[in-house]
Write a protein that holds these residues in place. Structure first.
Motif, PDB file in Angstrom:
ATOM      1  N   LEU A  33      35.942  37.030  32.538  1.00 50.14           N
ATOM      2  CA  LEU A  33      36.793  36.623  33.661  1.00 50.14           C
ATOM      3  C   LEU A  33      37.820  35.565  33.242  1.00 50.14           C
ATOM      4  O   LEU A  33      38.896  35.476  33.836  1.00 50.14           O
ATOM      5  N   GLY A  34      37.475  34.782  32.218  1.00 46.03           N
ATOM      6  CA  GLY A  34      38.434  33.804  31.708  1.00 46.03           C
ATOM      7  C   GLY A  34      39.564  34.458  30.928  1.00 46.03           C
ATOM      8  O   GLY A  34      40.729  34.074  31.052  1.00 46.03           O
ATOM      9  N   LEU A  35      39.221  35.461  30.122  1.00 44.14           N
ATOM     10  CA  LEU A  35      40.238  36.157  29.335  1.00 44.14           C
ATOM     11  C   LEU A  35      41.076  37.117  30.184  1.00 44.14           C
ATOM     12  O   LEU A  35      42.253  37.320  29.905  1.00 44.14           O
ATOM     13  N   GLU A  41      35.100  41.319  39.378  1.00 48.89           N
ATOM     14  CA  GLU A  41      33.839  40.600  39.168  1.00 48.89           C
ATOM     15  C   GLU A  41      32.692  41.581  38.917  1.00 48.89           C
ATOM     16  O   GLU A  41      31.768  41.291  38.158  1.00 48.89           O
ATOM     17  N   PHE A  42      32.768  42.749  39.528  1.00 55.42           N
ATOM     18  CA  PHE A  42      31.711  43.744  39.349  1.00 55.42           C
ATOM     19  C   PHE A  42      31.696  44.316  37.926  1.00 55.42           C
ATOM     20  O   PHE A  42      30.640  44.513  37.348  1.00 55.42           O
ATOM     21  N   VAL A  43      32.868  44.556  37.360  1.00 53.41           N
ATOM     22  CA  VAL A  43      32.941  45.054  35.983  1.00 53.41           C
ATOM     23  C   VAL A  43      32.405  43.995  35.019  1.00 53.41           C
ATOM     24  O   VAL A  43      31.597  44.285  34.130  1.00 53.41           O
ATOM     25  N   ALA A  44      32.837  42.762  35.207  1.00 52.01           N
ATOM     26  CA  ALA A  44      32.333  41.676  34.360  1.00 52.01           C
ATOM     27  C   ALA A  44      30.821  41.543  34.500  1.00 52.01           C
ATOM     28  O   ALA A  44      30.109  41.326  33.511  1.00 52.01           O
ATOM     29  N   ASN A  45      30.326  41.692  35.697  1.00 51.51           N
ATOM     30  CA  ASN A  45      28.897  41.576  35.961  1.00 51.51           C
ATOM     31  C   ASN A  45      28.109  42.705  35.280  1.00 51.51           C
ATOM     32  O   ASN A  45      27.026  42.489  34.754  1.00 51.51           O
ATOM     33  N   ILE A  46      28.646  43.924  35.279  1.00 52.36           N
ATOM     34  CA  ILE A  46      27.975  45.056  34.630  1.00 52.36           C
ATOM     35  C   ILE A  46      27.885  44.835  33.121  1.00 52.36           C
ATOM     36  O   ILE A  46      26.825  45.010  32.521  1.00 52.36           O
ATOM     37  N   VAL A  47      28.982  44.461  32.511  1.00 52.27           N
ATOM     38  CA  VAL A  47      28.977  44.216  31.062  1.00 52.27           C
ATOM     39  C   VAL A  47      28.007  43.089  30.726  1.00 52.27           C
ATOM     40  O   VAL A  47      27.203  43.189  29.791  1.00 52.27           O
ATOM     41  N   ALA A  48      28.059  42.022  31.506  1.00 58.35           N
ATOM     42  CA  ALA A  48      27.166  40.882  31.274  1.00 58.35           C
ATOM     43  C   ALA A  48      25.702  41.286  31.450  1.00 58.35           C
ATOM     44  O   ALA A  48      24.830  40.865  30.680  1.00 58.35           O
ATOM     45  N   PHE A  49      25.408  42.102  32.446  1.00 64.59           N
ATOM     46  CA  PHE A  49      24.046  42.592  32.667  1.00 64.59           C
ATOM     47  C   PHE A  49      23.536  43.364  31.458  1.00 64.59           C
ATOM     48  O   PHE A  49      22.393  43.175  31.022  1.00 64.59           O
ATOM     49  N   LEU A  50      24.350  44.247  30.911  1.00 60.91           N
ATOM     50  CA  LEU A  50      23.914  45.064  29.777  1.00 60.91           C
ATOM     51  C   LEU A  50      23.593  44.212  28.548  1.00 60.91           C
ATOM     52  O   LEU A  50      22.635  44.494  27.829  1.00 60.91           O
ATOM     53  N   VAL A  51      24.359  43.174  28.324  1.00 65.98           N
ATOM     54  CA  VAL A  51      24.070  42.249  27.225  1.00 65.98           C
ATOM     55  C   VAL A  51      22.776  41.488  27.511  1.00 65.98           C
ATOM     56  O   VAL A  51      21.883  41.407  26.668  1.00 65.98           O
ATOM     57  N   ALA A  52      22.668  40.950  28.716  1.00 66.39           N
ATOM     58  CA  ALA A  52      21.480  40.168  29.085  1.00 66.39           C
ATOM     59  C   ALA A  52      20.218  41.021  29.086  1.00 66.39           C
ATOM     60  O   ALA A  52      19.136  40.534  28.743  1.00 66.39           O
ATOM     61  N   PHE A  53      20.314  42.296  29.447  1.00 66.25           N
ATOM     62  CA  PHE A  53      19.145  43.172  29.458  1.00 66.25           C
ATOM     63  C   PHE A  53      18.524  43.264  28.069  1.00 66.25           C
ATOM     64  O   PHE A  53      17.298  43.219  27.918  1.00 66.25           O
ATOM     65  N   ALA A  94      32.615  39.185  50.299  1.00 57.43           N
ATOM     66  CA  ALA A  94      33.094  39.671  51.598  1.00 57.43           C
ATOM     67  C   ALA A  94      33.093  38.608  52.692  1.00 57.43           C
ATOM     68  O   ALA A  94      33.974  38.613  53.552  1.00 57.43           O
ATOM     69  N   VAL A  95      32.102  37.700  52.655  1.00 57.08           N
ATOM     70  CA  VAL A  95      31.957  36.808  53.817  1.00 57.08           C
ATOM     71  C   VAL A  95      32.118  35.323  53.496  1.00 57.08           C
ATOM     72  O   VAL A  95      31.965  34.498  54.395  1.00 57.08           O
ATOM     73  N   THR A  96      32.411  35.000  52.262  1.00 56.24           N
ATOM     74  CA  THR A  96      32.639  33.598  51.912  1.00 56.24           C
ATOM     75  C   THR A  96      33.960  33.486  51.155  1.00 56.24           C
ATOM     76  O   THR A  96      34.493  34.489  50.671  1.00 56.24           O
ATOM     77  N   PRO A  97      34.457  32.289  51.002  1.00 53.85           N
ATOM     78  CA  PRO A  97      35.680  32.117  50.204  1.00 53.85           C
ATOM     79  C   PRO A  97      35.394  32.101  48.696  1.00 53.85           C
ATOM     80  O   PRO A  97      36.313  31.940  47.895  1.00 53.85           O
ATOM     81  N   LEU A  98      34.140  32.286  48.305  1.00 53.58           N
ATOM     82  CA  LEU A  98      33.782  32.254  46.888  1.00 53.58           C
ATOM     83  C   LEU A  98      34.289  33.502  46.173  1.00 53.58           C
ATOM     84  O   LEU A  98      34.303  34.590  46.739  1.00 53.58           O
ATOM     85  N   HIS A  99      34.656  33.329  44.906  1.00 56.37           N
ATOM     86  CA  HIS A  99      35.077  34.457  44.087  1.00 56.37           C
ATOM     87  C   HIS A  99      34.920  34.079  42.617  1.00 56.37           C
ATOM     88  O   HIS A  99      34.547  32.951  42.290  1.00 56.37           O
ATOM     89  N   GLY A 100      35.199  35.014  41.744  1.00 55.26           N
ATOM     90  CA  GLY A 100      35.165  34.764  40.307  1.00 55.26           C
ATOM     91  C   GLY A 100      33.798  34.349  39.804  1.00 55.26           C
ATOM     92  O   GLY A 100      32.761  34.825  40.274  1.00 55.26           O
ATOM     93  N   PHE A 101      33.807  33.464  38.838  1.00 52.16           N
ATOM     94  CA  PHE A 101      32.581  33.053  38.154  1.00 52.16           C
ATOM     95  C   PHE A 101      31.555  32.440  39.093  1.00 52.16           C
ATOM     96  O   PHE A 101      30.357  32.691  38.955  1.00 52.16           O
ATOM     97  N   ILE A 102      31.978  31.653  40.049  1.00 50.68           N
ATOM     98  CA  ILE A 102      31.036  31.000  40.976  1.00 50.68           C
ATOM     99  C   ILE A 102      30.234  32.049  41.736  1.00 50.68           C
ATOM    100  O   ILE A 102      29.013  31.946  41.870  1.00 50.68           O
ATOM    101  N   ALA A 103      30.897  33.079  42.231  1.00 52.13           N
ATOM    102  CA  ALA A 103      30.201  34.140  42.966  1.00 52.13           C
ATOM    103  C   ALA A 103      29.224  34.878  42.054  1.00 52.13           C
ATOM    104  O   ALA A 103      28.082  35.162  42.449  1.00 52.13           O
TER     105      ALA A 103
END
Length: 128
Positions: A33-35, A41-53, A94-103
């Motif tokens: 997300l920084g680069l 956020e969902f794509v970043a989360n999927i890639v991160a999940f696969l590494v963490a798994f 969807a329901v908060t102002p949060l986004h990016g890395f914090i979410a």
């Protein structure tokens, strides 16, 4: 009493492996997300999940449960946790102002207790 101490040790090792896998998850998501700030956020989360798994599977096999376990079952546990993670992420977006890395970080930290129980008793439970 010794069984309780043993279970506490297993839970502590699970936590240690979880911290390492979660750290890798957050690091990968943060770098992506920084680069690429416009990356979903969902794509970043999927890639991160696969590494963490991968980190999680190896760590739980070698450190937490000290047995091979059932990789397919563990993947189902991890994938279920990931689905829950993404549900939380979608709700936050969807329901908060949060986004990016914090979410992503908040969503990632919501499922460890459930994954411990499923891993302990189903994916890495004693073979029958």
């Amino acid at each position: 009493m010794s069984r309780l101490v043993g279970e506490a040790g297993t839970a502590a090792r699970f936590g240690l492996v979880g911290v390492m896998a979660t750290g890798a998850h957050l690091l990968v998501a943060g770098v992506l997300l920084g680069l690429w700030p416009n990356m979903s956020e969902f794509v970043a989360n999927i890639v991160a999940f696969l590494v963490a798994f991968q980190i999680s599977l190896i760590g739980h096999r070698r450190l937490t449960f000290r047995r091979r376990g059932r990789a397919r079952r563990f993947f189902l546990v991890a994938a279920s946790g990931f689905i829950l993670n993404n549900g939380v992420l979608a709700t936050l977006l969807a329901v908060t102002p949060l986004h990016g890395f914090i979410a992503v970080a908040i969503a990632t930290l919501t499922v460890p207790v459930l994954t411990y129980l499923a891993s302990r008793f189903w994916a890495f439970g004693a073979s029958r």
